[in-house]
Design a protein around this motif. Structure first.
Motif, PDB file in Angstrom:
ATOM      1  N   GLY A 124       1.029  -0.983   0.427  1.00  0.00           N
ATOM      2  CA  GLY A 124      -0.366   0.291   0.001  1.00  0.00           C
ATOM      3  C   GLY A 124       0.811   1.148  -0.675  1.00  0.00           C
ATOM      4  O   GLY A 124       2.218   1.173  -0.176  1.00  0.00           O
ATOM      5  N   PRO A 125       0.368   2.353  -0.124  1.00  0.00           N
ATOM      6  CA  PRO A 125      -1.413   2.727   0.146  1.00  0.00           C
ATOM      7  C   PRO A 125      -2.355   1.816  -1.405  1.00  0.00           C
ATOM      8  O   PRO A 125      -1.311   2.141  -2.383  1.00  0.00           O
ATOM      9  CB  PRO A 125      -1.483   4.033   0.117  1.00  0.00           C
ATOM     10  CG  PRO A 125      -0.109   4.647  -0.205  1.00  0.00           C
ATOM     11  CD  PRO A 125       1.115   3.889   0.184  1.00  0.00           C
ATOM     12  N   GLY A 144     -14.755  -1.572 -10.453  1.00  0.00           N
ATOM     13  CA  GLY A 144     -14.368  -1.119  -9.894  1.00  0.00           C
ATOM     14  C   GLY A 144     -12.666  -1.998 -10.302  1.00  0.00           C
ATOM     15  O   GLY A 144     -12.695  -2.879 -10.437  1.00  0.00           O
ATOM     16  N   GLN A 145     -11.891  -1.217  -9.682  1.00  0.00           N
ATOM     17  CA  GLN A 145     -10.750  -2.278 -10.083  1.00  0.00           C
ATOM     18  C   GLN A 145     -10.279  -1.589  -8.624  1.00  0.00           C
ATOM     19  O   GLN A 145      -9.353  -0.291  -8.324  1.00  0.00           O
ATOM     20  CB  GLN A 145      -9.331  -1.754 -11.415  1.00  0.00           C
ATOM     21  CG  GLN A 145      -9.800  -2.084 -12.336  1.00  0.00           C
ATOM     22  CD  GLN A 145      -9.455  -1.458 -13.690  1.00  0.00           C
ATOM     23  OE1 GLN A 145      -7.984  -0.511 -13.348  1.00  0.00           O
ATOM     24  NE2 GLN A 145      -8.588  -2.750 -15.170  1.00  0.00           N
ATOM     25  N   VAL A 146      -8.249  -2.349  -7.857  1.00  0.00           N
ATOM     26  CA  VAL A 146      -7.750  -1.711  -6.805  1.00  0.00           C
ATOM     27  C   VAL A 146      -6.465  -2.302  -7.161  1.00  0.00           C
ATOM     28  O   VAL A 146      -5.948  -3.138  -7.759  1.00  0.00           O
ATOM     29  CB  VAL A 146      -7.578  -2.520  -5.134  1.00  0.00           C
ATOM     30  CG1 VAL A 146      -7.091  -2.352  -4.327  1.00  0.00           C
ATOM     31  CG2 VAL A 146      -9.708  -2.307  -5.253  1.00  0.00           C
ATOM     32  N   LEU A 147      -5.618  -1.177  -6.791  1.00  0.00           N
ATOM     33  CA  LEU A 147      -4.241  -1.157  -7.309  1.00  0.00           C
ATOM     34  C   LEU A 147      -3.481  -0.847  -6.041  1.00  0.00           C
ATOM     35  O   LEU A 147      -3.802   0.379  -5.567  1.00  0.00           O
ATOM     36  CB  LEU A 147      -3.412  -0.412  -8.599  1.00  0.00           C
ATOM     37  CG  LEU A 147      -4.499  -0.265  -9.968  1.00  0.00           C
ATOM     38  CD1 LEU A 147      -5.470   0.108 -10.039  1.00  0.00           C
ATOM     39  CD2 LEU A 147      -3.612  -0.325 -10.871  1.00  0.00           C
ATOM     40  N   GLY A 151       1.359   0.055  -8.656  1.00  0.00           N
ATOM     41  CA  GLY A 151       0.399   0.142  -9.840  1.00  0.00           C
ATOM     42  C   GLY A 151      -0.154  -1.211 -10.479  1.00  0.00           C
ATOM     43  O   GLY A 151      -0.607  -2.134 -11.538  1.00  0.00           O
ATOM     44  N   ARG A 152       0.342  -2.346  -9.865  1.00  0.00           N
ATOM     45  CA  ARG A 152       0.167  -3.518  -9.976  1.00  0.00           C
ATOM     46  C   ARG A 152      -1.158  -4.042  -9.512  1.00  0.00           C
ATOM     47  O   ARG A 152      -2.111  -3.700  -8.472  1.00  0.00           O
ATOM     48  CB  ARG A 152       0.284  -5.206  -9.177  1.00  0.00           C
ATOM     49  CG  ARG A 152       2.044  -5.153  -9.570  1.00  0.00           C
ATOM     50  CD  ARG A 152       2.850  -5.916  -8.927  1.00  0.00           C
ATOM     51  NE  ARG A 152       2.730  -5.391  -7.756  1.00  0.00           N
ATOM     52  CZ  ARG A 152       3.778  -5.768  -6.488  1.00  0.00           C
ATOM     53  NH1 ARG A 152       4.718  -6.591  -7.131  1.00  0.00           N
ATOM     54  NH2 ARG A 152       3.526  -5.705  -4.752  1.00  0.00           N
TER      55      ARG A 152
END
Length: 169
Positions: A124-125, A144-147, A151-152
């Motif tokens: 993180g963050p 939605g996307q979480v990186l 940036g992965r």
């Protein structure tokens, strides 16, 4: 012999969520989100609890951040998937919220999450992006996307949301 665990703590404070709800009745969804971002309205308690913050807003798209600490670890020593799922549910819903006129609200009907890699403190963050796929008067669709900080992509979601009139209290 096992060493005694070190106790840690975190204090969470929040404001009355009904203040934000009342403020939302007076604004469009995008204006409500801007008011939260700009400190005119307090963030919802869940945002304080899970350490979410608003980074970008436009109609149909939001970007949130999420700070991590050990308080969100599961028994395996990784960030609990529930935090990532909640973050995805939040950005999908808030993206839809930015498309709604004054007097309309939303709630999740369905959320499908794909976890792609484990999340650790040094991941993180986190950054989460929510995008409206199809706005609607009764049902809206968002993704939605979480990186992670590198940036992965760590998780994705698709969501359907019910749009409904807000009741004035």
């Amino acid at each position: 012999m096992t060493e005694a665990p070190t106790t840690r703590s975190r204090t969470v404070t929040w404001e009355d969520p009904l203040v934000t709800a009342a403020g939302a009745l007076e604004r469009s969804g995008l204006d409500t989100m801007r008011a939260i971002r700009d400190g005119e309205l307090p963030p919802p308690p869940i945002a304080r609890l899970m350490r979410f913050d608003v980074r970008e807003l436009e109609e149909g798209r939001v970007v949130f951040g999420c700070a991590l600490d050990e308080s969100v670890y599961n028994p395996l020593g990784v960030v609990h998937g529930g935090l990532v799922c909640t973050l995805l549910d939040t950005v999908a819903g808030c993206a839809v919220h930015t498309t709604l006129p004054r007097g309309l609200g939303y709630t999740s009907i369905e959320l499908k999450v794909n976890y792609l890699r484990p999340v650790l403190l040094d991941s993180g963050p986190l950054t989460a992006v929510g995008t409206v796929v199809k706005p609607g008067r009764r049902i809206a669709f968002a993704e939605g996307q979480v990186l992670d900080a590198a940036g992965r992509l760590v998780a994705t979601a698709s969501s359907s949301l019910l749009v409904f009139p807000l009741a004035e209290t």
